[in-house]
Design a protein around this motif. Sequence first.
Motif, mmCIF file in Angstrom:
data_model
loop_
_atom_site.group_PDB
_atom_site.id
_atom_site.type_symbol
_atom_site.label_atom_id
_atom_site.label_comp_id
_atom_site.label_asym_id
_atom_site.label_seq_id
_atom_site.Cartn_x
_atom_site.Cartn_y
_atom_site.Cartn_z
ATOM 1 N N ILE A 99 0.800 -1.142 0.150
ATOM 2 C CA ILE A 99 -0.117 -0.002 0.096
ATOM 3 C C ILE A 99 0.860 1.358 0.006
ATOM 4 C CG2 ILE A 99 -1.866 1.095 1.296
ATOM 5 C CD1 ILE A 99 -2.574 -1.673 0.085
ATOM 6 N N LEU A 100 0.637 2.215 -1.084
ATOM 7 C CA LEU A 100 1.284 3.180 -1.007
ATOM 8 C C LEU A 100 0.975 4.297 -0.021
ATOM 9 C CD1 LEU A 100 1.405 3.792 -5.183
ATOM 10 C CD2 LEU A 100 3.114 2.759 -3.577
ATOM 11 N N PRO A 101 2.007 5.364 0.286
ATOM 12 C CA PRO A 101 1.707 6.274 1.411
ATOM 13 C C PRO A 101 0.360 7.035 1.348
ATOM 14 C CG PRO A 101 3.906 6.335 0.495
ATOM 15 C CD PRO A 101 3.369 5.553 -0.357
ATOM 16 N N GLY A 102 -0.259 7.218 0.098
ATOM 17 C CA GLY A 102 -1.478 7.610 -0.186
ATOM 18 C C GLY A 102 -2.674 7.088 0.236
ATOM 19 N N GLY A 103 -2.353 5.471 0.546
ATOM 20 C CA GLY A 103 -3.602 4.593 0.977
ATOM 21 C C GLY A 103 -3.933 3.725 -0.391
ATOM 22 N N ILE A 104 -3.359 4.264 -1.427
ATOM 23 C CA ILE A 104 -3.843 3.596 -2.811
ATOM 24 C C ILE A 104 -2.807 2.172 -2.818
ATOM 25 C CG2 ILE A 104 -3.865 3.347 -5.153
ATOM 26 C CD1 ILE A 104 -6.091 5.023 -3.834
ATOM 27 N N PRO A 105 -3.511 0.895 -3.205
ATOM 28 C CA PRO A 105 -2.651 -0.420 -3.130
ATOM 29 C C PRO A 105 -1.682 -0.073 -4.715
ATOM 30 C CG PRO A 105 -4.695 -0.613 -4.052
ATOM 31 C CD PRO A 105 -4.831 0.789 -3.471
ATOM 32 N N LEU A 139 -8.621 -12.578 -5.626
ATOM 33 C CA LEU A 139 -8.594 -11.112 -5.624
ATOM 34 C C LEU A 139 -7.067 -10.692 -6.122
ATOM 35 C CD1 LEU A 139 -10.044 -8.402 -5.419
ATOM 36 C CD2 LEU A 139 -9.296 -8.124 -3.275
ATOM 37 N N ALA A 140 -6.843 -9.958 -7.247
ATOM 38 C CA ALA A 140 -5.403 -9.555 -7.534
ATOM 39 C C ALA A 140 -5.488 -8.147 -8.221
ATOM 40 C CB ALA A 140 -4.899 -10.915 -8.576
ATOM 41 N N TYR A 141 -4.061 -7.629 -8.082
ATOM 42 C CA TYR A 141 -3.773 -6.538 -8.712
ATOM 43 C C TYR A 141 -2.379 -6.083 -8.629
ATOM 44 C CZ TYR A 141 -2.937 -1.443 -9.377
ATOM 45 O OH TYR A 141 -2.594 -0.197 -9.542
ATOM 46 N N ASP A 142 -1.782 -5.886 -9.744
ATOM 47 C CA ASP A 142 -0.187 -5.558 -9.653
ATOM 48 C C ASP A 142 0.094 -4.375 -10.613
ATOM 49 O OD1 ASP A 142 2.563 -5.539 -9.694
ATOM 50 O OD2 ASP A 142 2.676 -7.799 -9.784
ATOM 51 N N GLN A 143 0.197 -3.324 -10.238
ATOM 52 C CA GLN A 143 0.558 -2.341 -11.031
ATOM 53 C C GLN A 143 1.842 -2.343 -11.775
ATOM 54 O OE1 GLN A 143 1.839 1.209 -8.681
ATOM 55 N NE2 GLN A 143 2.282 2.370 -10.594
ATOM 56 N N THR A 144 2.631 -3.162 -11.506
ATOM 57 C CA THR A 144 3.876 -3.267 -12.364
ATOM 58 C C THR A 144 3.426 -4.190 -13.551
ATOM 59 O OG1 THR A 144 4.389 -5.603 -11.276
ATOM 60 C CG2 THR A 144 5.436 -3.341 -10.341
ATOM 61 N N PRO A 178 -2.971 4.872 -9.406
ATOM 62 C CA PRO A 178 -2.548 5.161 -8.080
ATOM 63 C C PRO A 178 -1.543 6.816 -8.352
ATOM 64 C CG PRO A 178 -1.046 3.537 -8.762
ATOM 65 C CD PRO A 178 -2.138 3.868 -9.942
ATOM 66 N N ASP A 179 -2.155 7.628 -8.965
ATOM 67 C CA ASP A 179 -1.441 8.930 -9.086
ATOM 68 C C ASP A 179 -1.554 9.714 -7.792
ATOM 69 O OD1 ASP A 179 -2.067 11.879 -9.694
ATOM 70 O OD2 ASP A 179 -1.165 11.015 -11.596
ATOM 71 N N ALA A 180 -0.213 10.149 -7.522
ATOM 72 C CA ALA A 180 -0.059 10.948 -6.441
ATOM 73 C C ALA A 180 -1.173 12.102 -6.265
ATOM 74 C CB ALA A 180 1.338 11.264 -6.296
#
Length: 375
Positions: A99-105, A139-144, A178-180
């Motif tokens: 989970i990124l600092p903004g709370g978005i995975p 359930l799956a997600y991978d931004q890369t 997951p745009d900052a």
Amino acid sequence: LAGTGPLDNFGATLRLSSDGSDRLAGKIQLLTSPDSDATRFITDLSGDLAPLLPAQYRAFFGSTTALKAEGSSGGDGRFTLDTLALESAALKVNGSAEILPGGIPKRFQLDALVELEGGTVLLPLSGPETYLDRAEINLAYDQTKSDGWRLVGNIAGISRDEGRVEKVALSGSGRIRPDAQSPAVGGTIRIAADGIALDDPALQAATGESVSLETLFAWRAGEPLRLSRMNLTGKDYSARGQVSFDDLAGGIKIKGALQAQHDALDRLSLLTGQSLGGSVSAELEGEAVALSGAFDLNGKIVGENLRSGIAQIDPILAGTSKIDLSAKRDETGLILRNASLSTRGIDAKASGNLASDATDIVADLSLKDLSLTQM
């Protein structure tokens, strides 16, 4: 539980015993690297919990229940779950997430299976006993790899005192950005239940053997959560619409429009205890604030060849019947802009204001055909 050290470098061993035997044992660690502000956590617990549980739940846990979790939490708000593994006789869960600092995975993976070799399992839930043949969710997600997430779930044989559902299918897909500056999440969720068999004949007639629900959702930072293209479908009934939720901290503002249709009101006769009949459609649009109770709504109901099961009323309802309503409630009270009823035998209208210190209502009633209202 025994441990030593400061919270940034803490280690503990856990041991739970009963009747002279270990039931749960393992370690818990918190570690902070001098080269990083991230705190790493490690949990590794296992044991035989069955003797501590009510007899009916022991088959679910079996002779060994194990939990392993490892990850880190950063000072900037980033959270990483490298490993999650939970296993018992009837349950297997594996997962990971970042989970990124903004709370978005940035990524997540969850695979869960509920299945007991040999047949149905009683779930360890409060309330009425709930039995399950099998359930699997992925359930799956991978931004890369891509910005798409997916959900697939299948549940077989849910049984409770009220009845049984043979199959529930759950699916979903969408995108996460997951745009900052402006993170966004959206997608479509679908749920379909088939083979519904309820013990109450009245509820079975009203519900039918199959029900499905589908909705498209979208959220962006700083904007409302929107549910659009909502569709509920069952035997002889349906509903569709869209709704948004905003200002969650200030009262939860809800805005939307809904349409509903029921083509066979006789299916509700057992439930109401009246011999109903006909069809009805309804529309509702407006907005409301959940915490204050304020609202501004407009609605319309149209019935065709309605039957109430009351001999003195049914002649009035033959043909088309209409109800229109427009009302607002705020801190000053209730404002009834319009309320009207029109049937084969009656026209009625009302409008006015209702407040704690004064009430001003104007109403008008017209009987079109007195022969229809004879007792």
